[in-house]
Design a protein around this motif. Structure first.
Motif, PDB file in Angstrom:
ATOM      1  N   ARG A   1      45.029  23.166  -1.717  1.00 32.22           N
ATOM      2  CA  ARG A   1      46.287  23.911  -1.810  1.00 32.22           C
ATOM      3  C   ARG A   1      46.950  24.096  -0.454  1.00 32.22           C
ATOM      4  O   ARG A   1      48.137  24.415  -0.388  1.00 32.22           O
ATOM      5  CB  ARG A   1      46.041  25.261  -2.493  1.00 32.22           C
TER       6      ARG A   1
ATOM      7  N   ASN B   1      49.594  21.024   0.314  1.00 32.24           N
ATOM      8  CA  ASN B   1      51.007  21.111  -0.077  1.00 32.24           C
ATOM      9  C   ASN B   1      51.584  22.486   0.234  1.00 32.24           C
ATOM     10  O   ASN B   1      52.621  22.867  -0.289  1.00 32.24           O
ATOM     11  CB  ASN B   1      51.215  20.734  -1.544  1.00 32.24           C
TER      12      ASN B   1
ATOM     13  N   LEU C   1      50.827  25.374  -0.623  1.00 32.65           N
ATOM     14  CA  LEU C   1      50.803  26.430  -1.637  1.00 32.65           C
ATOM     15  C   LEU C   1      50.024  27.615  -1.069  1.00 32.65           C
ATOM     16  O   LEU C   1      50.324  28.768  -1.348  1.00 32.65           O
ATOM     17  CB  LEU C   1      50.132  25.908  -2.910  1.00 32.65           C
ATOM     18  N   GLU C   2      48.995  27.309  -0.286  1.00 31.24           N
ATOM     19  CA  GLU C   2      48.345  28.312   0.558  1.00 31.24           C
ATOM     20  C   GLU C   2      48.685  27.938   1.990  1.00 31.24           C
ATOM     21  O   GLU C   2      48.252  26.898   2.468  1.00 31.24           O
ATOM     22  CB  GLU C   2      46.817  28.278   0.413  1.00 31.24           C
TER      23      GLU C   2
ATOM     24  N   LEU D   1      59.438  22.827   3.281  1.00 34.44           N
ATOM     25  CA  LEU D   1      58.708  22.816   2.007  1.00 34.44           C
ATOM     26  C   LEU D   1      59.211  21.710   1.091  1.00 34.44           C
ATOM     27  O   LEU D   1      58.444  21.098   0.365  1.00 34.44           O
ATOM     28  CB  LEU D   1      58.847  24.173   1.327  1.00 34.44           C
ATOM     29  N   ASN D   2      60.514  21.450   1.154  1.00 32.88           N
ATOM     30  CA  ASN D   2      61.065  20.432   0.263  1.00 32.88           C
ATOM     31  C   ASN D   2      60.452  19.064   0.524  1.00 32.88           C
ATOM     32  O   ASN D   2      60.084  18.346  -0.403  1.00 32.88           O
ATOM     33  CB  ASN D   2      62.580  20.341   0.417  1.00 32.88           C
TER      34      ASN D   2
ATOM     35  N   ARG E   1      56.761  19.157  -0.752  1.00 30.12           N
ATOM     36  CA  ARG E   1      56.580  19.219  -2.203  1.00 30.12           C
ATOM     37  C   ARG E   1      57.052  17.944  -2.879  1.00 30.12           C
ATOM     38  O   ARG E   1      56.613  17.605  -3.969  1.00 30.12           O
ATOM     39  CB  ARG E   1      57.321  20.438  -2.765  1.00 30.12           C
TER      40      ARG E   1
ATOM     41  N   ILE F   1      50.736  17.895  -7.224  1.00 32.52           N
ATOM     42  CA  ILE F   1      49.451  18.549  -7.506  1.00 32.52           C
ATOM     43  C   ILE F   1      49.278  18.748  -9.001  1.00 32.52           C
ATOM     44  O   ILE F   1      50.244  18.986  -9.724  1.00 32.52           O
ATOM     45  CB  ILE F   1      49.326  19.893  -6.745  1.00 32.52           C
TER      46      ILE F   1
ATOM     47  N   PHE G   1      46.801  20.986 -11.665  1.00 35.33           N
ATOM     48  CA  PHE G   1      45.936  22.159 -11.615  1.00 35.33           C
ATOM     49  C   PHE G   1      44.864  22.138 -12.699  1.00 35.33           C
ATOM     50  O   PHE G   1      45.025  21.507 -13.735  1.00 35.33           O
ATOM     51  CB  PHE G   1      46.765  23.431 -11.813  1.00 35.33           C
TER      52      PHE G   1
ATOM     53  N   ASN H   1      48.983  24.529 -16.282  1.00 42.60           N
ATOM     54  CA  ASN H   1      50.213  25.233 -15.898  1.00 42.60           C
ATOM     55  C   ASN H   1      51.477  24.538 -16.377  1.00 42.60           C
ATOM     56  O   ASN H   1      52.481  24.509 -15.679  1.00 42.60           O
ATOM     57  CB  ASN H   1      50.295  25.419 -14.378  1.00 42.60           C
TER      58      ASN H   1
ATOM     59  N   ALA I   1      61.921  19.215 -12.956  1.00 46.29           N
ATOM     60  CA  ALA I   1      62.006  19.199 -11.492  1.00 46.29           C
ATOM     61  C   ALA I   1      62.975  18.134 -10.967  1.00 46.29           C
ATOM     62  O   ALA I   1      63.827  18.437 -10.139  1.00 46.29           O
ATOM     63  CB  ALA I   1      60.617  19.039 -10.886  1.00 46.29           C
TER      64      ALA I   1
ATOM     65  N   VAL J   1      65.768  19.860  -8.957  1.00 50.20           N
ATOM     66  CA  VAL J   1      65.530  19.763  -7.516  1.00 50.20           C
ATOM     67  C   VAL J   1      66.274  18.584  -6.908  1.00 50.20           C
ATOM     68  O   VAL J   1      66.875  18.690  -5.850  1.00 50.20           O
ATOM     69  CB  VAL J   1      64.014  19.644  -7.228  1.00 50.20           C
TER      70      VAL J   1
ATOM     71  N   ARG K   1      54.219  15.010 -15.089  1.00 43.43           N
ATOM     72  CA  ARG K   1      55.191  15.917 -14.480  1.00 43.43           C
ATOM     73  C   ARG K   1      55.158  15.795 -12.957  1.00 43.43           C
ATOM     74  O   ARG K   1      56.197  15.771 -12.298  1.00 43.43           O
ATOM     75  CB  ARG K   1      54.866  17.354 -14.914  1.00 43.43           C
ATOM     76  N   ALA K   2      53.948  15.733 -12.399  1.00 47.10           N
ATOM     77  CA  ALA K   2      53.833  15.607 -10.940  1.00 47.10           C
ATOM     78  C   ALA K   2      54.358  14.244 -10.478  1.00 47.10           C
ATOM     79  O   ALA K   2      55.021  14.140  -9.449  1.00 47.10           O
ATOM     80  CB  ALA K   2      52.387  15.805 -10.507  1.00 47.10           C
TER      81      ALA K   2
ATOM     82  N   MET L   1      58.221  13.267  -9.589  1.00 48.56           N
ATOM     83  CA  MET L   1      58.867  13.502  -8.294  1.00 48.56           C
ATOM     84  C   MET L   1      58.559  12.378  -7.303  1.00 48.56           C
ATOM     85  O   MET L   1      58.855  12.505  -6.113  1.00 48.56           O
ATOM     86  CB  MET L   1      58.430  14.850  -7.725  1.00 48.56           C
TER      87      MET L   1
END
Lengths: 248, 255
Positions: B50, B53, B55-56, B85-86, B89, B94, B96, B100, B114, B118, B162-163, B166
Motif C-alpha cells: 500500500r 501506490n 495509499l499508506e 497522486l494522479n 494512481r 491495486i 484488494f 471493494n 474511473a 478521472v 477495474r484496475a 486505467m
C-alpha cells in the motif's frame, strides 16, 4: 363525557371551520417542504465539510463540528424568536434579506424557514455522517486507488451508498421537522396551529386544533409506515444480499 | 522511461503509532517482473504494497516509479502536499483482499467509472474497453450484474478488470485470494497468471506458494518489517537460508 366530546370532537364546529384549518395546514405543508428540502441540502453540505480530509481542512472541520453542536443544542423556538425579532433591525443587511418576501410569502414565513433550516440542517448533518461512516473504508480506498480525488470519490462512490443507508432516518427527521413547524405560530404565521388557537380562544372550543392534529396524522402516519418499511427492507437486504461473514 | 527499474524502493519506513511496521525496505523491480511477497501476518507485507501506490504514505525513504520520485519529502505535510497522486494512481493499479467493488454499480459500471470520471473518456469508449476487459477475465455474461449477485471469485475478477481499465504499468495484488472459497481461488489465479505472461509488472502479496513458485520471478520473505530473504522462487521456497523463512514455510506447508 358529553363535555369532553364537544370540547375536542365537535364535528359541526370542525365542518364550519374546515376551510380555515385546511388553509392553515396548507401553509404548514409549504413551510415543511421548503424548510425540509433546504435542511436536506444544508445538512449534506455540513456533513461533507465535516469529512474533508487532511490537516489543511482542520479549521473547517472544527468550525463545522462547533456549528452542529451549537444548533443541535439550541431550542428551535428560541432560534425562531432570535431571527424574526432582530434580523429586520439589522440595517447593514440589504432590504431583500431583512424583510424577505420571496415568492409572495411574508417575511415571518421565511424567518421560520431560516430557523428550521439552520437547526434541522445540524440534525441531518449528523444523520448523513452516520451514513458516510457506515460505508466501509475499503470503498474510499478503492476509489482513491483508481485515481479519483476525494471529491470524486465522495460524489460517485461514498454518498450514493450513504444516502441509501440514511433515507429512513432522514425521513424520520422530516416528520419531526414537519411537526416542529407549528412553533412558527409564535411569530404570527397563520399556519395550522395558530389558526386552531385563534378559533379556540374565540369559541372556547378546541375542536379546530383537533382537526389540525388529524390533518397532521393523515400525512405523518403513512410517512411513518414508509419509514418502517424502508428500515425492514434495508435490514432484509443486509441479511440476504450482503457478503457472507467469512468473506468479510 | 530511463534504464532504471520499474519500481525502486529505498529505505522505506512506516509506523502506526508506536508500532514500526516497515523498518527500512529496499527493493528493485524491473519491467515485466513478478515479485511475490510472503511472510507471517503482521510482517508488513500489505503495508509495503500500500506504500507503493501511496495509499499508506511512507514516513521516510524514496519510491521511484519509472525513475520518478513519487514521495519526495516523505514524513512532512508540506512534502506530501506536493505528491503527484494522479501520476501514481494511474501508473499503479491495486486489487484488494476484500474486492471493494462499488455495490451500487454493475460490473460494467465498476470498470467504466474511473476512466470516465478521472480521465474524462467518452462513455462509449470506456464501455467498449470495459466490455473487452470483462471478457478477458471470463465475465462476458455478467456485465450488467451487481456485485452482490456475483461469487467471490467473480467479484475479484471484476476488481482486476477495474484496475486494468486505467492502463496501469504496475499491478499490486494484496492477498487477493485469501477471502475466497478454495474452489474459487483457481479462477482468480488463472487471470493473474495470464496477466503475468503478457508482461505485466506485478507485486503479489500471497500465501499461495504454488503460484509464487510457478509465476513468480522473485520471491521475497518479510518478517517484522524487513526483507529477510529474497531470490528465485525455487531457491527461497525449497532451500531457504534463514531460520525464520524455514519456520514460516514449515507452518504454511503443514496446513
Amino acid at each position: 363525557m358529553q363535555e369532553f366530546i364537544s370540547q375536542y370532537f365537535d364535528v359541526g364546529f370542525m365542518i364550519d371551520h374546515f376551510d380555515e384549518v385546511l388553509e392553515g395546514f396548507w401553509l404548514t405543508v409549504q413551510l415543511s417542504i421548503v424548510a425540509g428540502v433546504l435542511s436536506l441540502i444544508w445538512g449534506l453540505i455540513l456533513a461533507q465539510l465535516r469529512q474533508l480530509p487532511g490537516r489543511g481542512f482542520l479549521p473547517v472541520r472544527f468550525a463545522t463540528i462547533a456549528y452542529i453542536d451549537v444548533f443541535r443544542g439550541v431550542p428551535l423556538l428560541i432560534m425562531i424568536l432570535l431571527i424574526s425579532g432582530s434580523i429586520p433591525s439589522l440595517q447593514f443587511l440589504p432590504e431583500w434579506l431583512r424583510i424577505p418576501q420571496w415568492f409572495g410569502k411574508p417575511d415571518n414565513f421565511w424567518f421560520g424557514v431560516f430557523a428550521i433550516t439552520i437547526t434541522y440542517g445540524a440534525y441531518m448533518a449528523e444523520v448523513y455522517r452516520s451514513g458516510i461512516e457506515a460505508v466501509p473504508r475499503g470503498q474510499m480506498e478503492a476509489a482513491r486507488s483508481l485515481g479519483m480525488s476525494h471529491r470524486q470519490a465522495m460524489r460517485n462512490v461514498i454518498l450514493p451508498q450513504a444516502v441509501r443507508k440514511v433515507f429512513a432516518p432522514l425521513l424520520n427527521d422530516f416528520i419531526a421537522l414537519m411537526k416542529d413547524t407549528t412553533l412558527v405560530s409564535a411569530i404570527a404565521l397563520s399556519e395550522v396551529a395558530l389558526v386552531g388557537r385563534d378559533l379556540q380562544s374565540d369559541a372556547l372550543n378546541s375542536s379546530a386544533l383537533t382537526l389540525g392534529a388529524i390533518m397532521f396524522l393523515v400525512v405523518t402516519l403513512p410517512l411513518a409506515r414508509l419509514v418502517d418499511k424502508l428500515i425492514s427492507r434495508e435490514q432484509g437486504r443486509f441479511t440476504r444480499g450482503a457478503p457472507r461473514v467469512e468473506a468479510l | 522511461m530511463g534504464g532504471g527499474p520499474m519500481v525502486r524502493l529505498e529505505n522505506i519506513h512506516k509506523r502506526f503509532g508506536k508500532l514500526e511496521v516497515l523498518r527500512g525496505i529496499d527493493l528493485d523491480i524491473s519491467q515485466g517482473e513478478v515479485v511475490c511477497v510472503l511472510g507471517p501476518s503482521g510482517s508488513g507485507k500489505s503495508t509495503l504494497l500500500r506504500c507503493v501506490n501511496l495509499l499508506e504514505p511512507p514516513e521516510q525513504g524514496e519510491i521511484f516509479i519509472e525513475d520518478r520520485d513519487i514521495c519526495k519529502g516523505a514524513g512532512s505535510a508540506a512534502g506530501e502536499a506536493g505528491w503527484e497522486l494522479n501520476f501514481v494512481r494511474q501508473r499503479v493499479g491495486i486489487v484488494f483482499q476484500q474486492f471493494n467493488l462499488f455495490p451500487h454499480k454493475t460490473a460494467l459500471e465498476n470498470v467504466t467509472m474511473a476512466p470516465e470520471k478521472v480521465l474524462d473518456k467518452p462513455a462509449e469508449e470506456t464501455r467498449e474497453k470495459a466490455t473487452r476487459l470483462l471478457e478477458r477475465v471470463g465475465l462476458a455474461d455478467k456485465l450488467n450484474e451487481y456485485p452482490e449477485r456475483l461469487s467471490g471469485g467473480q467479484q475479484q475478477r471484476v476488481a482486476i478488470a477495474r484496475a486494468l481499465a486505467m492502463d496501469p504499468h504496475v499491478m499490486l495484488f494484496d492477498e487477493v485470494t485469501s477471502a475466497l472459497d478454495p474452489e474459487l481461488v483457481k479462477e482468480v489465479l488463472d487471470v493473474m497468471r495470464e496477466l503475468a505472461n503478457e508482461g505485466m509488472t506485478m507485486i503479489v502479496v500471497t500465501h499461495e506458494l504454488g503460484f509464487a513458485r510457478e509465476v513468480g520471478d522473485k520471491v521475497i520473505f518479510m518478517d517484522e518489517g524487513k526483507i529477510v530473504e529474497q531470490g528465485k522462487p525455487a531457491d527461497v521456497l525449497d532451500n531457504p537460508r534463514e531460520e525464520r523463512t524455514k519456520k514460516f514455510l514449515g507452518l504454511v506447508l503443514e496446513r
